[in-house]
Design an enzyme around this catalytic site. Structure first.
Site: not given
Length: 436
Positions: A327-329, A332, A427
């Site tokens: 999720e998010c970080g 990435m 995501t």
């Protein structure tokens, strides 16, 4: 029976969190049991609440959650003496389009629970106008009741007297006035407050805030203004499916943005959670059947993550046979490269082709409604997931198959679709709830 109170303000940055922490600690120090909640999607404040009260805090969100879920979460305040719900942004600030049972505004929670609102007003650069603002908030929505006001950052006794007189003339109670006090300012960074677990002196800071507020605010009067409250029926639970039976969860300063209610729901459904630290060069538990990388601050730790070969190889080996979700970080880090604020590109795990840049900063903020085009851990294709996105990174490349069709709160399709490749999915939004 608990006493319920919502702490809100006309806007962000006025002092809601500091006042919430100070009241919670002051009442706890006096022997009361205090339970806190956070209205809205902010995932940092609940950890501060827990530090102040010694009790876990969770988010309640009218855009993403139904009434049964909110009732279930709030029912943890049954055995408390006082329950505080800290608001987000301004009292009536939410999104334009209604979600599950509201717009995400703090006022939704206040009206739903029938708790009065304690307003924090910063009258800097104002005098009587502060009373006009408070009166406008009091009268804006009939179902929302105002308990009174605490003034913050008053400039002088004369300034305080002017504002107090105007508020009293408007029929609004003033419970106290706080002069400027830099020693209790909470440190911030680009996603909000520096996290509670990163601040070794957080308990001392909260104690100082409690002492300062107790000197300037009538704590007994504030407590008496709260509504006597018995929790409604708690409903059937959170309706959250865990991503697996044995979950390996990344957890350290770079991977810490997890909604507490999600972890509690996973455990309540029988899942076992083991944590590991990518920053300590640890890989996921090989006995787990799914790995979950939450958000956090990997952009501040990109060099360390790139250098931690044991973590990267362990995650890659795990993903050969079992699902990995970010999720998010975390998303990435599942990608191929992350460019930091200095423009230096760091190799990530490469489970997805995503390339992101923190050097090209652009804020992405808002609720997200995603319809999955393919399964992800815990959710089947076609599931409608509600979450929240908040980061400053820019997508350089997102070459893999999209995971979902993602809309913002207005219904507009956005480019941050998430990705899937093999066993890996990711995501940019943080999951809050699934539509049922």
């Amino acid at each position: 029976m608990a006493a319920g109170l919502v702490i809100s303000a006309p806007a962000s940055g006025v002092g809601k969190t500091t006042l919430t922490l100070a009241l919670a600690r002051a009442w706890r120090n006096s022997g009361l049991r205090v339970q806190c909640f956070k209205s809205g999607p902010d995932y940092i404040d609940p950890a501060f609440h827990a530090a102040a009260t010694g009790r876990a805090s969770v988010n309640v969100d009218s855009w993403a959650m139904d009434r049964g879920t909110i009732s279930h979460l709030v029912s943890r305040g049954t055995d408390a003496d006082v329950v505080l719900a800290e608001g987000s942004m301004g009292l009536f600030d939410g999104v334009a389009a209604r979600g599950v049972c509201g717009t995400g505004a703090t006022a939704d929670i206040a009206e739903m629970l029938d708790w009065p609102v304690l307003l924090v007003i910063d009258p800097s650069g104002q005098a009587q106008t502060a009373a006009a603002i408070a009166a406008g908030l009091r009268d804006y929505r009939p179902g929302v009741r105002l308990a009174g006001v605490v003034l913050n950052r008053v400039a002088s006794p004369r300034h305080e007297a002017l504002v107090r007189r105007a508020l009293l003339d408007a029929g609004i109670a003033v419970f106290g006035a706080l002069p400027r006090h830099a020693e209790i300012s909470l440190p911030k960074r680009h996603l909000g407050l520096v996290q509670a677990e990163e601040q070794t002196e957080i308990s001392k800071l909260i104690d100082e805030a409690a002492r300062f507020v107790a000197e300037h605010v009538d704590l007994d009067a504030v407590l008496q203004s709260a509504a006597s409250w018995s929790p409604p029926s708690a409903g059937s639970g959170l309706n959250v499916t865990p991503p697996g039976q044995r979950i390996a969860l990344a957890r350290d300063a770079a991977f810490s943005f997890v909604y507490p209610h999600m972890l509690e729901a996973w455990r309540a459904a029988g899942a076992e959670i083991s944590t590991f630290s990518p920053l300590a060069d640890e890989g996921p538990d090989p006995g787990a059947d799914v790995c979950w990388l939450p958000g956090g601050y990997p952009e501040l730790q990109a060099g360390r993550i790139a250098a931690n070969a044991r973590f990267r190889s362990g995650l890659r080996a795990f993903a050969e046979t079992r699902p990995v979700h970010g999720e998010c970080g975390g998303y990435m880090v599942l990608g191929s490269a992350l460019t930091d604020a200095d423009g230096v590109s760091h190799e990530m795990t490469g489970l997805l082709g995503l390339e992101t840049s923190f050097a090209k900063r652009r804020m992405h903020l808002g609720y997200r409604l995603a319809e999955l085009a393919a399964p992800m851990p815990g959710h089947q294709a076609g599931a409608r997931l509600r979450g929240h996105e908040f980061h400053y990174s820019t997508i350089v490349a997102q070459p893999d198959t999209p995971l979902a069709v993602v809309h913002d709160a207005t219904g507009a399709v956005i480019a941050e679709t998430g990705s899937r490749r093999g066993q890996a999915t990711g995501t940019f939004f943080h999951l809050i709830a699934e539509d049922r």
